[in-house]
Design a protein around this motif. Sequence first.
Motif, PDB file in Angstrom:
ATOM      1  N   ASN A  40       0.847  -1.186   0.000  1.00 33.80           N
ATOM      2  CA  ASN A  40       0.000   0.000   0.000  1.00 33.80           C
ATOM      3  C   ASN A  40       0.895   1.252   0.000  1.00 33.80           C
ATOM      4  OD1 ASN A  40      -1.215   2.223   1.815  1.00 33.80           O
ATOM      5  ND2 ASN A  40      -2.994   1.088   1.091  1.00 33.80           N
ATOM      6  N   PRO A  41       0.634   2.198  -0.929  1.00 33.57           N
ATOM      7  CA  PRO A  41       1.523   3.362  -1.049  1.00 33.57           C
ATOM      8  C   PRO A  41       1.662   4.170   0.252  1.00 33.57           C
ATOM      9  CG  PRO A  41      -0.385   3.564  -2.534  1.00 33.57           C
ATOM     10  CD  PRO A  41      -0.452   2.212  -1.918  1.00 33.57           C
ATOM     11  N   TYR A  42       0.578   4.232   1.022  1.00 30.23           N
ATOM     12  CA  TYR A  42       0.641   4.945   2.299  1.00 30.23           C
ATOM     13  C   TYR A  42       1.599   4.228   3.246  1.00 30.23           C
ATOM     14  CZ  TYR A  42      -0.576   6.056   7.100  1.00 30.23           C
ATOM     15  OH  TYR A  42      -0.491   6.368   8.431  1.00 30.23           O
ATOM     16  N   ASP A  71       3.858   7.507  11.283  1.00 28.50           N
ATOM     17  CA  ASP A  71       3.111   6.698  12.234  1.00 28.50           C
ATOM     18  C   ASP A  71       1.619   6.954  11.998  1.00 28.50           C
ATOM     19  OD1 ASP A  71       1.766   7.170  15.085  1.00 28.50           O
ATOM     20  OD2 ASP A  71       3.219   5.546  15.261  1.00 28.50           O
ATOM     21  N   ASP A  72       0.793   5.896  12.054  1.00 25.57           N
ATOM     22  CA  ASP A  72      -0.654   6.011  11.799  1.00 25.57           C
ATOM     23  C   ASP A  72      -1.326   7.015  12.740  1.00 25.57           C
ATOM     24  OD1 ASP A  72      -0.456   4.110   9.872  1.00 25.57           O
ATOM     25  OD2 ASP A  72      -1.534   2.533  10.955  1.00 25.57           O
ATOM     26  N   TYR A 129      -0.931  10.501  11.722  1.00 23.68           N
ATOM     27  CA  TYR A 129      -1.760  10.794  10.551  1.00 23.68           C
ATOM     28  C   TYR A 129      -3.213  11.057  10.967  1.00 23.68           C
ATOM     29  CZ  TYR A 129      -4.412  10.096   6.259  1.00 23.68           C
ATOM     30  OH  TYR A 129      -5.293  10.257   5.216  1.00 23.68           O
TER      31      TYR A 129
END
Lengths: 472, 204
Positions: B172-174, B184-185, B188
């Motif tokens: 996944n590009p993200y 870090d998620d 985001y």
Amino acid sequence: MGQTLFDKIWDAHVVSSNEGFPDILYIDTHFIHEVTSPQAFDGLRDRGLPVFRPKQTVATADHNVPTWDQHLPIKEELSRYQVDMLTKNCAEFGIELYGLGHPYQGIVHVIGPELGITRPGCTYVCGDSHTSTHGAFGAIAFGIGTSQVEQVMATQCLLQQRPKRMKIEVNGQLQKGVGAKDIILYIISKISAAGGTGYFVEYAGDTIRSLSMEGRMTICNMSIEMGARGGLIAPDQTTIDYVKGREFAPKGEEWDKAVAYWQTLYSDADAQFDSELYFDAADIEPMITYGTNPGMGIGITQHVPETASFEAKEQGSYAKALNYMGLHDDESLIGKPIDYVFIGSCTNSRIEDLREVAAFVKGKHKADNVTVWVVPGSKQVQIQAIEEGLDKIFEAAGFPLREPGCSACLGMNEDKIPAGKYCVSTSNRNFEGRQGPNSRTLLASPLTAAAAAITGKVTDIRSFLQQEELVS
Amino acid sequence: MHEQRKAMATKIFKHLQTSVVPLPIENIDTDQIIPARFLKATTREGFGNNLFRDWRFDENDNPKEDFVLNHPTYSGKILVAGKNFGCGSSREHAAWAISDYGFDVVVSSFFADIFKGNALNNGLLPIQVSDEFLKNLFEAVFSDAHAEVEVDLENQFIKIVSTGEQESFEINPYKKACLINGYDDIDYILSKKALVEEFEKQTP
């Protein structure tokens, strides 16, 4: 084009959707327990963050807890420390904890539904793969890792890519002695332990519809055992009747509004699934597993498959599994002596499971060679079982009713199956060492497990039921 | 509170070339990677000591000679395993154990979903390759234990250095950007906090 039930619920929870990024999905309720939360709380402390929505977080202690003498301090030091840590963390971050001694304590996937926390149309996550259980109510529910536990604590959201959708339909009349556990073990045996990976499954068909909420939970619970992140079943009158009046269920006007919404929750007739599978209920026998993953199951009258029937590259892993289990090619399991029976776990520890077992064992006694553990899923299940006198039936049969927890499903507490011993278990995983180092697990339904407890051997429950019919 | 918090960088991964450790077993579940009885620790460190515990040590805690991690010939920062790696429990401890032991990459022809996500959240790169590539990779390492493998995340390929065989892999590009930059998620989502609060207001 129509929408699937899954997409309706998912879309209603998307906070933000950006090309190239996973969706930000809003989580209605976050369940936590002692094993997968401590590092997440530490992460919050390191970042200087609070729990964003503590009132949407529900905690219980289940994985580590003893199932005997629960009123005493936990003997095992590390378990005690982990449970104490949960108590401390919940107090610090303002989270309601149904800990040991609380009347709502129990296995996280048993207490959510029985308290009316689990409802149709909502999203649930927990640091436990069997969170899929809650999908039985027509909800999106799935397991997450500890970094994601921290993420949900910090934001009440989860960054998640939308999975593919699979429909599994089961239609037709089940044979006597065959239940929800047999249905799901049968499906997994057909599509393998990886057959659902990448998908969210909707279970449908008249056989599924005919199941009680307990049966539906058993089915959704094991979705992860075919690799699917979760499974769900459209809500209907059975669902509504189950939720109604429970502790945290909506009341009055809120209830009417909720029910009106729940009645819109189904897959449209022209909804497209990425994969569809159909099974005939009449083909399903009482099931039992013989190997070391839940896909290695057979109808109880069938024989263990031959190694040569597998592709060359799979034969090594297969032979390793049979060797671990002490079984050989083409062996019939019926009549095989067993050592333990475990009736419990988030798969089969609800009141209906205990009633079914009690009705069968009433007036019978366990075989001498077998140790039997009956572990209720929650304090409420335990109390209800006692009120209904089920504990007396179990005791007369030679297996006292224990106290609630995950217990021998994964053996984090003292309830471990010794090395080399066979356990017919109503739990969900037969991995090597799952129930204790070198233990050997045969997964089955509560009825098949109860029959094994009585005879001391793997037994076709149907032979018992036929005899009893002849007598009565 | 938001202003005071520290940004948390995850481990950064870009490129790697190393020998590999082969484990040609299918359906390796997380109970094998780290048995439940070792999940009682409350920190993220130290799980590597119990990685594959019951395959690696006997009941008296002596190393089992026939298990690959105890084999002096095989070493490296890439673990190569059979299909459906990481099935079973959601325990992130499995990813922590593999990473703590010293692996940066796991290669298989198929990964379980939750494990894959947990690995990516810990800077451990799961690379899904074709059955054919996996077979050739096992052959390469079994014919030469020191055979090296190159992993290039930026260009999304994995290569068996001795034969030159290479395959591109999906990510996944993200998630790729997270690994390359240490994003870090949580950072985001927190950057979108206003949207979360807006969502809550609109939803009964």
